[in-house]
Design an enzyme around this catalytic site. Structure first.
Site, PDB file in Angstrom:
ATOM      1  N   TRP A   1      10.784  -8.073  38.979  1.00 34.02           N
ATOM      2  CA  TRP A   1       9.390  -7.631  38.967  1.00 34.02           C
ATOM      3  C   TRP A   1       8.481  -8.788  39.389  1.00 34.02           C
ATOM      4  O   TRP A   1       7.484  -8.594  40.076  1.00 34.02           O
ATOM      5  CB  TRP A   1       8.992  -7.146  37.569  1.00 34.02           C
ATOM      6  CG  TRP A   1       7.531  -6.802  37.456  1.00 34.02           C
ATOM      7  CD1 TRP A   1       6.925  -5.643  37.839  1.00 34.02           C
ATOM      8  CD2 TRP A   1       6.491  -7.649  36.938  1.00 34.02           C
ATOM      9  NE1 TRP A   1       5.574  -5.704  37.593  1.00 34.02           N
ATOM     10  CE2 TRP A   1       5.277  -6.934  37.045  1.00 34.02           C
ATOM     11  CE3 TRP A   1       6.463  -8.928  36.399  1.00 34.02           C
ATOM     12  CZ2 TRP A   1       4.064  -7.450  36.623  1.00 34.02           C
ATOM     13  CZ3 TRP A   1       5.249  -9.449  35.991  1.00 34.02           C
ATOM     14  CH2 TRP A   1       4.065  -8.705  36.098  1.00 34.02           C
ATOM     15  N   HIS A   2       8.868 -10.005  38.981  1.00 31.43           N
ATOM     16  CA  HIS A   2       8.033 -11.157  39.308  1.00 31.43           C
ATOM     17  C   HIS A   2       8.051 -11.478  40.798  1.00 31.43           C
ATOM     18  O   HIS A   2       7.099 -12.050  41.329  1.00 31.43           O
ATOM     19  CB  HIS A   2       8.489 -12.392  38.523  1.00 31.43           C
ATOM     20  CG  HIS A   2       8.038 -12.384  37.103  1.00 31.43           C
ATOM     21  ND1 HIS A   2       8.821 -11.915  36.090  1.00 31.43           N
ATOM     22  CD2 HIS A   2       6.874 -12.756  36.534  1.00 31.43           C
ATOM     23  CE1 HIS A   2       8.160 -12.016  34.944  1.00 31.43           C
ATOM     24  NE2 HIS A   2       6.976 -12.517  35.192  1.00 31.43           N
ATOM     25  N   GLY A   3       9.130 -11.161  41.472  1.00 35.98           N
ATOM     26  CA  GLY A   3       9.165 -11.478  42.891  1.00 35.98           C
ATOM     27  C   GLY A   3      10.445 -10.991  43.521  1.00 35.98           C
ATOM     28  O   GLY A   3      11.462 -10.809  42.842  1.00 35.98           O
TER      29      GLY A   3
ATOM     30  N   PHE B   1       2.107 -11.821  42.046  1.00 36.68           N
ATOM     31  CA  PHE B   1       3.213 -10.989  41.546  1.00 36.68           C
ATOM     32  C   PHE B   1       2.900  -9.515  41.537  1.00 36.68           C
ATOM     33  O   PHE B   1       1.993  -9.003  41.728  1.00 36.68           O
ATOM     34  CB  PHE B   1       3.614 -11.415  40.138  1.00 36.68           C
ATOM     35  CG  PHE B   1       4.162 -12.817  40.097  1.00 36.68           C
ATOM     36  CD1 PHE B   1       4.934 -13.294  41.156  1.00 36.68           C
ATOM     37  CD2 PHE B   1       3.889 -13.662  39.066  1.00 36.68           C
ATOM     38  CE1 PHE B   1       5.429 -14.586  41.141  1.00 36.68           C
ATOM     39  CE2 PHE B   1       4.381 -14.958  39.036  1.00 36.68           C
ATOM     40  CZ  PHE B   1       5.149 -15.412  40.069  1.00 36.68           C
TER      41      PHE B   1
END
Lengths: 539, 413
Positions: free
Chosen positions: A346-348, A539
């Site tokens: 989800w962060h990247g 993000f």
């Protein structure tokens, strides 16, 4: 528009506040509509095209929400279909913009395909906005939200303080507050809001940005194949840990403070996470609204479904100290790993984020196993007492620092290069003046003869900032604790045991003496010239 | 008839009112304090003017010397230039910035006032941009551009897009935004506050950097380092750097054999711009100490060096004709072969160079005398007719210099 910009602080916020309170109780509806217009302006400021990108998604979600509310339980198949379609739409929307190139890269790497990677415009705050919309769909389907009007929906999705990078807020948390907002000026809200906002700004521009400027060269070097020496590598890792904390918690404080200027309380996002003494504790203090989202919408549903299935098959389920290995693996380890890997990506979109999530997943599984098994297998090993707590804290802190290396690195290779430096495999460099004093110690430790850290003043600055940052995050109460008597954030309370002597000494009150915070404000404002964006805006 | 009043409710009401009053007072005190502190800081910075942005008068003993311009040269010169509205310009990097004084008697009369717009670490494309912006402010009659030969020796990036067309008229809105941003940076910033304090503290010192109204960075910074460390050490450190840099350049050229000479497009653009605007243009290859040439030679870059000079000469003749002159001040002569004191001799001094790359203003005067006063003591004008023989002579001088002197970087000087 960045929170830490002159235009946001000196023009946008004062204008929005002035018009909002000028409309006031007599024009309450207009005041709320004004917040929507201002939020759209805020979102469009960076790139007006963002509004066009995100608008269809907002429209589709509202339509699905209306449909779910209308069909209710009498037409379960249509309701389920609408719900699944809504979730799929949001995931596809996020997937296309954020993960398309990642999946094509994986395909090229694994299946030897040769897809071309195009640069896509990532709508600002897409991950946060999508999460909030998914959460609303789930809440409506579960009957937790029973009424959604278009203006309320627009306010929920667009309200500018948490719009870009959270805190991730639920419809059911925000709407009851908007329902009773009367546009009346309340000095206490303003005093608390200003204190939060400018403390957050201070954290960002006085701590996060200077630390970033000092450690970025090392990260840039490893990105192109550099091999940092021991102290450079540790400075980069520790410095990034602190930068990320000051940056993101500072941003969250600013968002909570900005919302409070309108009398709205947002949920809190950080609670001194670097003081955590185990990794479960860490995730209950770090990016708290993400943790609760993942727990509520991924981990818990998975665990409940799996538990029900096993219970129906008369298989053992999690039962405290008597939990079987299979039950532990199926009902705790598996959902934890899935949840954390999803949290990572989800962060990247990149392998390094996947590793970051998996590392935290493994750590959480080990922590859960320890909690369940320690009393039985090692009853004499305690986790209370100063020495044990220090040991637990050090282990947790070390793990978090190492895992963040993957979070920051631009590739897995860069992450491993930095970690290699942290082991001392690339030797040690020291300022010329320290070499004669430290060389015998380093030799005794089996490290290579020290090289020269070319700038002595840079060495002092890097380690000085790291020391100052650690003192603040480990030795001081956080700003929410300091403001705890004035409900700084939704649901935030300090346990009686947490009211230390130091906290009691620095507890905030709207006394003129606390207006000394104006110094913090001025220092923050004076640092705005070095403009930099917030890490979580990516993000 | 009496009404019963709940004492608890009254107490609650009073507490709420007290909290409201206290919060209101807090906000007012906070706001007043922020305003007062901010105004004081802004006013102090505006008066001290560490980056020369506000144009506050320079008062001896208070703010006359501007040491912080050393790290904000481009910013300071933008505003000095706007205030001076010069007719002549010096362009280039730190060598021009420190070495050439357009206030000199050798600077041509028809280009007065002259302004030094040299900015450290910029290449020719940025100098070209500066020229484009400068001519918007007023007519420029002459420009002297000091060029670094190593910039031309680099391999041109074949994938780089061709130079953007000249943005000769930056929009008024962009100019205004830039001005507001500069003003905020120079007054309402922590960096400016630190710079102001450092400025006031540096008054009366002669071993700090300063910037003259004509845009010349003083030699105070170099003077301080040479007094502290000695010329020998300054040369040794720069020699080591040059050896690394030239090795990197040689590796880059080995990776791209036959790569074209760098920045020739920018030279051609500059010549066209000056021709269109009627600006008399002189380009000068900046002088360096023989150690610099030694670093080129030892890295095996001598052929590339010769090629860069030759192609520059041919291009300038082709594009500029007789109107544009190219001068060469880089070579083996009485100035560049000036002996360097040994590292152990901190008191030893030099007349012409601070270190291998940076010449002193005394040598800058010789450059101006040659270009504008017809002097023939130093340097030579390069033309296609003589470039081959000039390069041949330079190669011979290199051989004889190497035969009679041990290069510095590898000696125990």
């Amino acid at each position: 528009m960045l929170f830490n910009s002159y235009e946001f602080i000196l023009l946008f916020v004062p204008a929005v506040v002035a018009v909002y309170y000028a409309l006031g109780p007599a024009h309450r509806q207009a005041a709320l509509s004004w917040l929507i217009v201002a939020s759209l302006f805020f979102y469009a400021w960076w790139r007006p095209f963002n509004v066009l990108l995100i608008a269809p998604s907002i429209g589709v979600n509202y339509a699905v929400v209306r449909l779910l509310l209308r069909v209710d339980d009498r037409r379960p198949k249509l309701s389920a279909a609408a719900f699944v379609a809504g979730i799929a739409f949001n995931l596809a929307f996020l997937g296309y913009f954020k993960y398309r190139n990642f999946f094509l890269t994986v395909s090229n790497d694994v299946l030897d395909t040769s897809f071309a990677l195009d640069a896509l415009i990532l709508p600002l705050g897409i991950s946060f906005i999508t999460f909030q919309k998914i959460a609303l769909l789930v809440d409506v389907r579960a009957g937790l939200v029973t009424k959604v009007r278009l203006r309320d929906y627009a306010l929920f999705v667009l309200f500018f303080p948490p719009l870009i990078a959270g805190p991730i807020v639920h419809y059911r948390e925000l709407m009851p507050q908007f329902a009773v907002l009367d546009g009346r000026w309340r000095s206490e809200d303003f005093a608390v809001g200003l204190t939060l906002f400018f403390t957050g700004l201070f954290k960002k521009v006085v701590f996060a940005d200077p630390i970033a400027a000092l450690i970025n060269p090392t990260w840039a070097a490893v990105a192109v194949g550099g091999h940092p020496a021991l102290l450079q590598a540790w400075a980069a890792a520790l410095g990034y840990m602190l930068q990320l904390y000051f940056d993101f918690s500072g941003y969250s404080d600013m968002a909570i403070g900005a919302a409070r200027l309108f009398g709205v309380k947002l949920p809190f996002n950080f609670n001194s996470p670097l003081k955590a003494t185990n990794i479960i504790d860490f995730w209950s203090r770090w990016h708290i609204t993400l943790t609760r989202f993942l727990t509520f919408y991924i981990f818990s549903p998975m665990t409940i479904a799996l538990t029900r299935r096993r219970a129906a098959q008369r298989l053992p389920v999690v039962a405290g100290r008597t939990t079987t290995l299979t039950a532990f693996l199926v009902l705790l380890a598996w959902p934890t790993m899935v949840t954390m890997v999803l949290a990572g990506v989800w962060h990247g979109a990149g392998y390094q984020f996947l590793v970051f999530g998996a590392l935290h997943g493994v750590a959480l599984v080990v922590n859960h196993a320890w909690r369940l098994r320690r009393p039985r297998w090692w009853p004499s090993v305690g986790t209370s007492g100063l020495i044990a707590e220090l040991g637990c804290w050090a282990l947790t802190f070390l793990f978090v620092v190492v895992a963040e290396v993957f979070f920051r690195a631009t590739s897995l290779g860069a992450a491993f290069a930095l970690l290699q430096g942290m082991t001392g495999a690339n030797g040690v460099t020291l300022p010329m003046a320290l070499i004669p004093h430290a060389a015998p110690l380093l030799e005794w430790m089996g490290l290579h003869a020290p090289g020269v850290w070319e700038s002595g003043s840079e060495f002092v600055q890097v380690w000085g900032w790291i020391a100052a940052g650690l003192i603040v995050v480990l030795g001081m109460p956080n700003i929410l604790e300091i403001l705890a008597d004035h409900d700084p954030a939704l649901g935030f309370k300090v346990r009686p045991a947490g009211r230390t002597r130091l906290l009691r000494a620095v507890t905030w009150s709207p006394a003129p003496s606390w207006a000394g915070l104006s110094l913090v404000t001025v220092l923050g404002l004076l640092s705005l010239g070095r403009l930099s964006d917030f890490l979580y805006w990516h993000f | 008839m009496s009404t019963s009043v709940d004492p608890a409710a009254v107490a609650f009401q009073r507490a709420a009112e007290t909290a409201t009053v206290r919060s209101r007072r807090f906000c007012m005190v906070w706001f007043a304090a922020v305003l007062t502190l901010g105004t004081q800081v802004g006013a102090f910075n505006a008066v001290v003017d560490p980056y020369l942005v506000t144009g506050a008068p320079r008062i001896a003993g208070f703010n006359a010397i501007k040491p912080e311009t050393g790290t904000h040269t481009g910013l300071a010169k933008r505003y000095l230039f706007a205030r001076l509205r010069p007719a002549g310009l010096v362009l280039g990097d730190s060598k021009a910035d420190i070495g050439i004084d357009p206030g000199s008697p050798n600077w041509p009369e028809d280009a007065r006032p002259g302004f030094n717009y040299g900015v450290p670490a910029i290449g020719l494309p940025v100098a070209l941009d500066i020229l484009r912006h400068a001519i918007v402010s007023g007519p420029i009659t002459r420009a002297l551009v000091l060029i670094d030969i190593e910039e031309f020796m680099k391999p041109a990036d074949a994938t780089a897009p061709t130079a953007e067309p000249a943005t000769e008229t930056p929009s008024a809105a962009a100019d205004f935004r830039q001005h507001v941003q500069d003003l905020l940076l120079a007054t309402l910033s922590l960096d400016a506050l630190r710079a102001s304090v450092m400025t006031v503290a540096a008054q009366g010192r002669h071993d700090v950097v300063d910037l003259s109204p004509a845009g010349v960075t003083s030699e105070g910074g170099f003077r301080a380092v040479s007094a502290r460390e000695g010329y020998g050490l300054m040369f040794q450190q720069k020699d080591e750097y040059l050896a690394r840099m030239m090795a990197w350049l040689a590796a880059a050229l080995r990776a791209r054999p036959g790569a074209p000479i760098n920045e020739l497009d920018a030279v051609a653009d500059m010549i066209r711009l000056c021709r269109d605007r009627g600006i008399a243009l002189d380009l000068a290859i900046a002088p360096s100490h023989a150690d610099y040439l030694d670093a080129i030679d030892r890295a095996g870059l001598w052929p590339r060096y010769r090629d860069a000079k030759k192609q520059l000469t041919l291009l300038i003749a082709a594009e500029g004709g007789d109107a544009v002159r190219l001068w060469d001040f880089l070579g083996y002569d009485g100035y560049s072969t000036e002996p360097v004191p040994p590292v152990s001799d901190r008191a030893g001094t030099m007349h012409w160079y601070w270190e291998p790359s940076h010449f002193k203003q005394a040598l800058g005067e010789k450059i101006l005398a040659t270009i504008y006063q017809g002097g023939n003591e130093f340097g030579v004008r390069l033309t296609p007719d003589m470039i081959a023989s000039h390069l041949e002579r330079e190669s011979n001088e290199r051989t004889s210099y190497r035969a009679r002197s041990e290069p510095l970087a590898h000696s125990s000087r």
